[in-house]
Design a protein around this motif. Sequence first.
Motif, mmCIF file in Angstrom:
data_model
loop_
_atom_site.group_PDB
_atom_site.id
_atom_site.type_symbol
_atom_site.label_atom_id
_atom_site.label_comp_id
_atom_site.label_asym_id
_atom_site.label_seq_id
_atom_site.Cartn_x
_atom_site.Cartn_y
_atom_site.Cartn_z
ATOM 1 N N ILE A 190 0.833 -1.202 0.000
ATOM 2 C CA ILE A 190 0.000 0.000 0.000
ATOM 3 C C ILE A 190 0.871 1.257 0.000
ATOM 4 C CG2 ILE A 190 -1.632 1.343 1.393
ATOM 5 C CD1 ILE A 190 -2.958 -1.292 2.188
ATOM 6 N N GLU A 191 1.937 1.235 0.787
ATOM 7 C CA GLU A 191 2.855 2.380 0.812
ATOM 8 C C GLU A 191 3.499 2.602 -0.553
ATOM 9 O OE1 GLU A 191 4.399 2.370 5.477
ATOM 10 O OE2 GLU A 191 5.460 1.178 3.977
ATOM 11 N N SER A 192 3.761 1.522 -1.283
ATOM 12 C CA SER A 192 4.364 1.660 -2.622
ATOM 13 C C SER A 192 3.422 2.374 -3.582
ATOM 14 C CB SER A 192 4.731 0.283 -3.187
ATOM 15 O OG SER A 192 3.578 -0.430 -3.621
ATOM 16 N N LEU A 193 2.135 2.419 -3.232
ATOM 17 C CA LEU A 193 1.140 3.129 -4.040
ATOM 18 C C LEU A 193 0.973 4.584 -3.584
ATOM 19 C CD1 LEU A 193 -1.572 0.292 -4.084
ATOM 20 C CD2 LEU A 193 0.099 0.812 -5.884
ATOM 21 N N GLY A 194 1.805 4.979 -2.616
ATOM 22 C CA GLY A 194 1.778 6.357 -2.133
ATOM 23 C C GLY A 194 0.658 6.648 -1.164
ATOM 24 N N PHE A 195 0.184 5.631 -0.452
ATOM 25 C CA PHE A 195 -0.919 5.810 0.496
ATOM 26 C C PHE A 195 -0.416 5.491 1.899
ATOM 27 C CE2 PHE A 195 -4.779 4.731 2.809
ATOM 28 C CZ PHE A 195 -5.682 5.669 2.349
ATOM 29 N N PHE A 196 -0.656 6.413 2.843
ATOM 30 C CA PHE A 196 -0.134 6.243 4.198
ATOM 31 C C PHE A 196 -1.182 6.541 5.277
ATOM 32 C CE2 PHE A 196 3.192 7.525 1.271
ATOM 33 C CZ PHE A 196 4.159 6.551 1.481
ATOM 34 N N ASN A 197 -2.421 6.718 4.853
ATOM 35 C CA ASN A 197 -3.497 7.056 5.790
ATOM 36 C C ASN A 197 -4.069 5.763 6.385
ATOM 37 O OD1 ASN A 197 -5.049 8.928 7.131
ATOM 38 N ND2 ASN A 197 -6.571 9.104 5.512
ATOM 39 N N LEU A 198 -3.224 5.085 7.180
ATOM 40 C CA LEU A 198 -3.519 3.722 7.609
ATOM 41 C C LEU A 198 -3.650 3.577 9.118
ATOM 42 C CD1 LEU A 198 -0.960 1.771 5.377
ATOM 43 C CD2 LEU A 198 -3.431 1.967 4.995
ATOM 44 N N VAL A 199 -4.498 2.647 9.515
ATOM 45 C CA VAL A 199 -4.616 2.166 10.893
ATOM 46 C C VAL A 199 -4.430 0.653 10.819
ATOM 47 C CG1 VAL A 199 -6.116 1.980 12.911
ATOM 48 C CG2 VAL A 199 -6.264 3.992 11.418
ATOM 49 N N LEU A 200 -3.762 0.060 11.806
ATOM 50 C CA LEU A 200 -3.492 -1.376 11.770
ATOM 51 C C LEU A 200 -4.130 -2.083 12.957
ATOM 52 C CD1 LEU A 200 0.336 -1.389 10.914
ATOM 53 C CD2 LEU A 200 -1.609 -1.110 9.371
ATOM 54 N N SER A 201 -4.554 -3.326 12.727
ATOM 55 C CA SER A 201 -4.976 -4.191 13.836
ATOM 56 C C SER A 201 -4.505 -5.605 13.562
ATOM 57 C CB SER A 201 -6.495 -4.160 14.032
ATOM 58 O OG SER A 201 -7.165 -4.708 12.919
ATOM 59 N N LEU A 202 -4.113 -6.298 14.623
ATOM 60 C CA LEU A 202 -3.629 -7.679 14.535
ATOM 61 C C LEU A 202 -4.279 -8.464 15.675
ATOM 62 C CD1 LEU A 202 -0.984 -5.540 14.112
ATOM 63 C CD2 LEU A 202 -0.014 -7.660 13.260
ATOM 64 N N LYS A 203 -5.493 -8.907 15.451
ATOM 65 C CA LYS A 203 -6.287 -9.507 16.509
ATOM 66 C C LYS A 203 -6.216 -11.032 16.471
ATOM 67 C CE LYS A 203 -9.816 -5.845 16.502
ATOM 68 N NZ LYS A 203 -11.267 -5.589 16.481
ATOM 69 N N GLY A 204 -5.902 -11.611 17.604
ATOM 70 C CA GLY A 204 -5.983 -13.053 17.744
ATOM 71 C C GLY A 204 -7.118 -13.403 18.691
#
Length: 359
Positions: A164-178
Amino acid sequence: MVIRRKTRSVKIGSLCIGGDNPVAIQSMAKTSAQDVGATLRQIKRLERAGCEIVRVAVKNKADAQAIDKIKAKIKIPLVADIHFDWRLAIEAIKRGVDKIRLNPGNIYKKGEIEKIIQAAKSSDISIRVGLNSGSLEKLYPQGIGGSSIADTMVKAAVDYVRFIESLGFFNLVLSLKGSDIFDTFAAYRKMADLCDYPFHLGVTATGLPLDGTVKSSIAVGGLLSEGIGDTIRVSLTASPELEIRVAKLILGSLGLHNLGCQIISCPTCGRCEVDLLKIVRDLERKLPSLDFQNSTRPLKVAVMGCVVNGPGESKHSDIGVAFGKKDGLLFKKGKPVKKVSYSKCVGVLLKEIARLVKG
Protein backbone atom coordinates in the motif's frame (compact mmCIF):
# COMPACT_ATOMS: atom_id res chain seq x y z
CA MET A 1 0.78 7.01 34.36
CA VAL A 2 0.60 5.51 30.88
CA ILE A 3 3.20 6.85 28.42
CA ARG A 4 1.71 6.25 25.00
CA ARG A 5 3.58 5.05 21.94
CA LYS A 6 4.35 7.81 19.45
CA THR A 7 2.35 7.44 16.24
CA ARG A 8 1.22 9.54 13.34
CA SER A 9 -2.28 11.01 13.48
CA VAL A 10 -4.91 9.57 11.14
CA LYS A 11 -8.23 11.26 10.37
CA ILE A 12 -11.46 9.26 10.39
CA GLY A 13 -14.30 11.55 9.41
CA SER A 14 -14.42 14.33 12.02
CA LEU A 15 -12.22 12.38 14.46
CA CYS A 16 -8.45 11.90 14.61
CA ILE A 17 -6.73 8.95 16.25
CA GLY A 18 -3.08 8.43 17.08
CA GLY A 19 -0.68 11.28 17.75
CA ASP A 20 -1.71 13.15 20.88
CA ASN A 21 -5.40 12.30 20.47
CA PRO A 22 -7.28 10.36 23.17
CA VAL A 23 -7.86 6.64 22.73
CA ALA A 24 -11.16 6.35 20.84
CA ILE A 25 -13.90 3.83 21.62
CA GLN A 26 -15.64 2.01 18.82
CA SER A 27 -18.13 -0.77 18.23
CA MET A 28 -19.87 -2.52 15.37
CA ALA A 29 -23.56 -2.54 14.50
CA LYS A 30 -24.99 -6.03 14.74
CA THR A 31 -27.76 -5.32 12.25
CA SER A 32 -27.85 -5.74 8.48
CA ALA A 33 -26.66 -2.44 6.98
CA GLN A 34 -29.35 -2.54 4.29
CA ASP A 35 -31.95 -2.47 7.08
CA VAL A 36 -31.29 1.23 7.51
CA GLY A 37 -33.93 1.80 10.17
CA ALA A 38 -32.69 -0.94 12.49
CA THR A 39 -29.07 0.07 11.93
CA LEU A 40 -29.77 3.71 12.71
CA ARG A 41 -31.65 2.83 15.89
CA GLN A 42 -28.71 0.76 17.10
CA ILE A 43 -26.12 3.39 16.17
CA LYS A 44 -28.14 6.08 17.97
CA ARG A 45 -28.06 3.92 21.11
CA LEU A 46 -24.32 3.49 20.67
CA GLU A 47 -23.84 7.25 20.32
CA ARG A 48 -25.71 7.80 23.60
CA ALA A 49 -23.56 5.13 25.26
CA GLY A 50 -20.37 6.96 24.24
CA CYS A 51 -19.31 5.20 21.03
CA GLU A 52 -16.98 7.41 18.98
CA ILE A 53 -16.55 5.30 15.80
CA VAL A 54 -19.01 2.74 14.43
CA ARG A 55 -18.50 -0.02 11.88
CA VAL A 56 -21.06 -1.82 9.74
CA ALA A 57 -20.70 -5.10 7.87
CA VAL A 58 -20.91 -4.66 4.10
CA LYS A 59 -21.51 -8.12 2.72
CA ASN A 60 -23.31 -7.25 -0.52
CA LYS A 61 -24.19 -4.37 -2.83
CA ALA A 62 -27.40 -3.52 -0.97
CA ASP A 63 -25.38 -3.00 2.22
CA ALA A 64 -22.89 -0.79 0.39
CA GLN A 65 -25.68 1.27 -1.14
CA ALA A 66 -27.11 1.95 2.32
CA ILE A 67 -23.92 3.71 3.50
CA ASP A 68 -24.95 7.23 2.48
CA LYS A 69 -28.39 6.84 4.08
CA ILE A 70 -26.81 5.73 7.37
CA LYS A 71 -24.06 8.34 7.33
CA ALA A 72 -26.53 11.17 6.77
CA LYS A 73 -28.32 10.41 10.04
CA ILE A 74 -25.45 9.77 12.49
CA LYS A 75 -22.96 12.00 14.28
CA ILE A 76 -19.94 9.68 14.55
CA PRO A 77 -17.54 8.40 11.85
CA LEU A 78 -18.75 5.40 9.84
CA VAL A 79 -16.52 2.49 8.85
CA ALA A 80 -17.35 -0.13 6.22
CA ASP A 81 -16.19 -3.66 7.03
CA ILE A 82 -15.20 -5.26 3.73
CA HIS A 83 -14.36 -8.91 3.06
CA PHE A 84 -13.92 -10.98 -0.10
CA ASP A 85 -15.32 -8.53 -2.68
CA TRP A 86 -13.16 -5.47 -3.44
CA ARG A 87 -15.99 -3.86 -5.42
CA LEU A 88 -17.96 -3.38 -2.21
CA ALA A 89 -15.14 -1.16 -0.92
CA ILE A 90 -15.37 1.00 -4.05
CA GLU A 91 -19.14 1.33 -3.68
CA ALA A 92 -18.89 2.21 0.03
CA ILE A 93 -16.28 4.88 -0.76
CA LYS A 94 -18.56 6.35 -3.45
CA ARG A 95 -21.33 6.48 -0.86
CA GLY A 96 -19.22 8.61 1.50
CA VAL A 97 -17.93 6.18 4.13
CA ASP A 98 -15.24 7.61 6.45
CA LYS A 99 -13.00 4.55 6.58
CA ILE A 100 -12.65 1.11 5.01
CA ARG A 101 -11.57 -1.97 6.92
CA LEU A 102 -9.73 -4.47 4.67
CA ASN A 103 -8.80 -7.99 5.71
CA PRO A 104 -5.54 -9.11 4.03
CA GLY A 105 -6.72 -12.68 4.50
CA ASN A 106 -9.47 -12.33 1.89
CA ILE A 107 -8.67 -9.23 -0.19
CA TYR A 108 -5.09 -9.77 -1.26
CA LYS A 109 -4.87 -9.52 -5.08
CA LYS A 110 -2.66 -6.55 -5.94
CA GLY A 111 -4.86 -5.28 -8.75
CA GLU A 112 -7.90 -5.18 -6.49
CA ILE A 113 -5.98 -3.45 -3.69
CA GLU A 114 -4.72 -0.84 -6.16
CA LYS A 115 -8.28 0.05 -7.21
CA ILE A 116 -9.36 0.44 -3.59
CA ILE A 117 -6.37 2.64 -2.79
CA GLN A 118 -7.03 4.85 -5.79
CA ALA A 119 -10.62 5.38 -4.64
CA ALA A 120 -9.53 6.03 -1.04
CA LYS A 121 -7.00 8.60 -2.23
CA SER A 122 -9.60 10.40 -4.33
CA SER A 123 -12.00 10.58 -1.40
CA ASP A 124 -9.27 11.31 1.18
CA ILE A 125 -10.38 8.60 3.58
CA SER A 126 -8.44 6.19 5.77
CA ILE A 127 -8.07 2.41 5.64
CA ARG A 128 -7.67 -0.08 8.44
CA VAL A 129 -5.55 -3.09 7.59
CA GLY A 130 -7.31 -5.54 9.89
CA LEU A 131 -5.61 -8.91 10.45
CA ASN A 132 -7.41 -11.72 12.26
CA SER A 133 -5.66 -14.91 13.34
CA GLY A 134 -8.43 -16.96 11.73
CA SER A 135 -8.10 -15.37 8.27
CA LEU A 136 -4.54 -16.18 7.21
CA GLU A 137 -4.88 -19.46 5.32
CA LYS A 138 -5.36 -17.90 1.87
CA LEU A 139 -2.26 -15.77 2.32
CA TYR A 140 -0.04 -18.56 3.61
CA PRO A 141 -1.72 -21.92 2.83
CA GLN A 142 1.49 -23.77 3.68
CA GLY A 143 2.31 -21.57 6.64
CA ILE A 144 5.66 -19.79 6.86
CA GLY A 145 7.94 -22.39 8.32
CA GLY A 146 7.67 -22.81 12.05
CA SER A 147 6.38 -19.31 12.63
CA SER A 148 3.90 -18.59 15.39
CA ILE A 149 0.46 -17.12 14.70
CA ALA A 150 1.73 -13.76 15.94
CA ASP A 151 4.75 -13.85 13.58
CA THR A 152 2.49 -14.81 10.68
CA MET A 153 0.11 -11.92 11.41
CA VAL A 154 3.02 -9.49 11.61
CA LYS A 155 4.51 -10.72 8.32
CA ALA A 156 1.12 -10.45 6.63
CA ALA A 157 0.63 -6.92 7.96
CA VAL A 158 4.12 -5.79 6.93
CA ASP A 159 3.78 -7.21 3.40
CA TYR A 160 0.34 -5.67 2.93
CA VAL A 161 1.35 -2.26 4.31
CA ARG A 162 4.52 -2.14 2.22
CA PHE A 163 2.50 -2.72 -0.94
CA ILE A 164 0.00 0.00 0.00
CA GLU A 165 2.85 2.38 0.81
CA SER A 166 4.36 1.66 -2.62
CA LEU A 167 1.14 3.13 -4.04
CA GLY A 168 1.78 6.36 -2.13
CA PHE A 169 -0.92 5.81 0.50
CA PHE A 170 -0.13 6.24 4.20
CA ASN A 171 -3.50 7.06 5.79
CA LEU A 172 -3.52 3.72 7.61
CA VAL A 173 -4.62 2.17 10.89
CA LEU A 174 -3.49 -1.38 11.77
CA SER A 175 -4.98 -4.19 13.84
CA LEU A 176 -3.63 -7.68 14.54
CA LYS A 177 -6.29 -9.51 16.51
CA GLY A 178 -5.98 -13.05 17.74
CA SER A 179 -8.56 -15.09 19.64
CA ASP A 180 -5.75 -16.00 22.03
CA ILE A 181 -4.54 -13.19 24.29
CA PHE A 182 -0.88 -14.23 24.09
CA ASP A 183 -0.95 -14.18 20.27
CA THR A 184 -2.57 -10.75 20.48
CA PHE A 185 0.05 -9.44 22.91
CA ALA A 186 2.93 -10.74 20.80
CA ALA A 187 1.60 -9.50 17.45
CA TYR A 188 0.97 -5.94 18.58
CA ARG A 189 4.25 -5.68 20.47
CA LYS A 190 6.24 -6.87 17.45
CA MET A 191 4.38 -4.57 15.07
CA ALA A 192 4.85 -1.60 17.39
CA ASP A 193 8.61 -1.77 16.72
CA LEU A 194 8.13 -1.81 12.94
CA CYS A 195 5.93 1.21 12.17
CA ASP A 196 4.41 4.41 13.51
CA TYR A 197 0.83 3.78 12.38
CA PRO A 198 -1.98 4.01 14.96
CA PHE A 199 -3.28 0.68 16.25
CA HIS A 200 -6.85 -0.49 16.65
CA LEU A 201 -6.86 -2.91 19.59
CA GLY A 202 -9.10 -5.87 20.24
CA VAL A 203 -9.33 -9.59 20.81
CA THR A 204 -11.45 -11.42 18.26
CA ALA A 205 -14.22 -13.90 19.12
CA THR A 206 -13.97 -13.47 22.88
CA GLY A 207 -17.30 -15.10 23.66
CA LEU A 208 -20.08 -14.29 26.11
CA PRO A 209 -19.98 -11.08 28.20
CA LEU A 210 -18.08 -12.38 31.24
CA ASP A 211 -15.50 -14.34 29.23
CA GLY A 212 -15.11 -11.52 26.72
CA THR A 213 -14.77 -8.84 29.37
CA VAL A 214 -12.01 -10.78 31.13
CA LYS A 215 -10.08 -11.55 27.92
CA SER A 216 -10.41 -8.00 26.61
CA SER A 217 -9.46 -6.46 29.94
CA ILE A 218 -6.29 -8.53 30.07
CA ALA A 219 -5.23 -8.16 26.43
CA VAL A 220 -6.48 -4.67 25.56
CA GLY A 221 -5.83 -3.30 29.03
CA GLY A 222 -2.37 -4.86 29.12
CA LEU A 223 -1.34 -3.36 25.78
CA LEU A 224 -2.78 0.03 26.69
CA SER A 225 -0.83 -0.02 29.95
CA GLU A 226 2.32 -0.38 27.82
CA GLY A 227 1.28 2.65 25.76
CA ILE A 228 0.18 0.59 22.74
CA GLY A 229 -3.22 1.38 21.24
CA ASP A 230 -5.09 4.34 19.79
CA THR A 231 -8.63 3.04 19.38
CA ILE A 232 -10.30 -0.04 20.87
CA ARG A 233 -13.24 -2.34 20.31
CA VAL A 234 -14.33 -4.86 22.93
CA SER A 235 -15.88 -7.75 20.97
CA LEU A 236 -18.64 -9.47 22.94
CA THR A 237 -21.39 -11.92 22.08
CA ALA A 238 -23.79 -9.38 23.55
CA SER A 239 -25.32 -5.99 22.82
CA PRO A 240 -22.90 -3.43 21.36
CA GLU A 241 -23.85 -1.00 24.13
CA LEU A 242 -22.26 -3.38 26.62
CA GLU A 243 -19.09 -3.33 24.50
CA ILE A 244 -18.94 0.44 24.98
CA ARG A 245 -19.48 0.13 28.73
CA VAL A 246 -16.63 -2.37 29.10
CA ALA A 247 -14.34 -0.30 26.86
CA LYS A 248 -14.97 2.78 29.01
CA LEU A 249 -14.18 0.85 32.16
CA ILE A 250 -10.92 -0.49 30.72
CA LEU A 251 -9.82 3.00 29.66
CA GLY A 252 -11.04 4.58 32.88
CA SER A 253 -9.10 2.12 35.02
CA LEU A 254 -5.91 3.21 33.25
CA GLY A 255 -6.67 6.92 33.46
CA LEU A 256 -7.18 7.12 29.69
CA HIS A 257 -10.85 8.08 29.80
CA ASN A 258 -12.83 10.31 32.12
CA LEU A 259 -15.74 8.17 33.27
CA GLY A 260 -17.15 11.11 35.17
CA CYS A 261 -17.55 8.97 38.24
CA GLN A 262 -15.80 5.86 39.52
CA ILE A 263 -17.70 3.80 42.07
CA ILE A 264 -15.67 1.96 44.69
CA SER A 265 -17.77 -0.63 46.50
CA CYS A 266 -16.91 -3.55 48.73
CA PRO A 267 -17.77 -7.17 47.82
CA THR A 268 -19.76 -7.44 51.09
CA CYS A 269 -19.49 -10.22 53.67
CA GLY A 270 -21.23 -11.39 56.81
CA ARG A 271 -20.50 -8.04 58.48
CA CYS A 272 -22.63 -6.11 55.99
CA GLU A 273 -26.12 -5.43 57.36
CA VAL A 274 -27.63 -3.52 54.42
CA ASP A 275 -28.46 -4.44 50.82
CA LEU A 276 -25.37 -2.77 49.39
CA LEU A 277 -25.80 -4.29 45.94
CA LYS A 278 -29.17 -2.56 45.58
CA ILE A 279 -27.64 0.81 46.47
CA VAL A 280 -24.72 0.45 44.06
CA ARG A 281 -26.96 -0.69 41.19
CA ASP A 282 -29.40 2.15 41.81
CA LEU A 283 -26.58 4.70 41.95
CA GLU A 284 -24.96 3.36 38.77
CA ARG A 285 -28.32 3.47 36.97
CA LYS A 286 -28.97 7.11 37.94
CA LEU A 287 -25.46 8.54 37.43
CA PRO A 288 -25.94 9.11 33.66
CA SER A 289 -28.57 11.74 34.54
CA LEU A 290 -25.77 13.99 35.84
CA ASP A 291 -23.72 16.25 33.57
CA PHE A 292 -19.99 15.50 33.86
CA GLN A 293 -18.90 17.56 30.83
CA ASN A 294 -17.10 20.15 32.96
CA SER A 295 -15.43 17.54 35.15
CA THR A 296 -11.64 17.52 34.65
CA ARG A 297 -11.17 14.12 36.29
CA PRO A 298 -13.35 11.21 37.38
CA LEU A 299 -14.78 11.56 40.85
CA LYS A 300 -14.23 8.68 43.27
CA VAL A 301 -17.37 7.63 45.10
CA ALA A 302 -17.07 4.94 47.79
CA VAL A 303 -20.08 2.88 48.85
CA MET A 304 -18.95 0.58 51.63
CA GLY A 305 -20.86 -1.98 53.68
CA CYS A 306 -19.15 -2.05 57.07
CA VAL A 307 -16.78 -0.31 59.47
CA VAL A 308 -13.67 -2.40 58.67
CA ASN A 309 -12.58 -0.75 55.40
CA GLY A 310 -15.53 1.57 54.90
CA PRO A 311 -14.31 4.69 56.71
CA GLY A 312 -10.82 4.46 55.19
CA GLU A 313 -12.04 4.04 51.62
CA SER A 314 -14.59 6.80 52.11
CA LYS A 315 -11.95 9.19 53.46
CA HIS A 316 -9.77 8.60 50.39
CA SER A 317 -12.63 9.25 47.97
CA ASP A 318 -14.25 12.50 46.89
CA ILE A 319 -17.52 11.30 48.40
CA GLY A 320 -18.16 8.16 50.39
CA VAL A 321 -20.57 6.43 52.65
CA ALA A 322 -19.68 3.72 55.16
CA PHE A 323 -22.62 1.74 56.54
CA GLY A 324 -23.06 0.33 60.00
CA LYS A 325 -26.18 -1.49 61.17
CA LYS A 326 -28.79 0.80 59.64
CA ASP A 327 -27.37 4.19 58.82
CA GLY A 328 -24.28 5.21 56.92
CA LEU A 329 -21.71 7.87 57.70
CA LEU A 330 -21.25 10.29 54.79
CA PHE A 331 -17.74 11.52 54.00
CA LYS A 332 -16.93 14.48 51.77
CA LYS A 333 -13.37 15.27 50.72
CA GLY A 334 -11.99 13.07 53.47
CA LYS A 335 -14.10 14.37 56.33
CA PRO A 336 -17.19 12.87 57.99
CA VAL A 337 -20.19 15.11 57.37
CA LYS A 338 -23.40 13.49 58.63
CA LYS A 339 -25.35 10.30 59.04
CA VAL A 340 -27.40 9.09 56.09
CA SER A 341 -30.28 6.62 56.19
CA TYR A 342 -30.22 3.59 53.93
CA SER A 343 -33.39 4.66 52.12
CA LYS A 344 -32.07 8.17 51.32
CA CYS A 345 -28.46 7.22 50.55
CA VAL A 346 -28.62 7.24 46.73
CA GLY A 347 -30.42 10.58 46.58
CA VAL A 348 -27.92 12.18 48.97
CA LEU A 349 -24.94 10.82 47.01
CA LEU A 350 -26.36 12.10 43.72
CA LYS A 351 -26.87 15.59 45.17
CA GLU A 352 -23.35 15.68 46.60
CA ILE A 353 -21.83 14.45 43.31
CA ALA A 354 -23.74 17.12 41.38
CA ARG A 355 -22.44 19.82 43.75
CA LEU A 356 -18.85 18.68 43.31
CA VAL A 357 -19.17 18.57 39.53
CA LYS A 358 -20.51 22.13 39.46
CA GLY A 359 -17.57 23.21 41.63
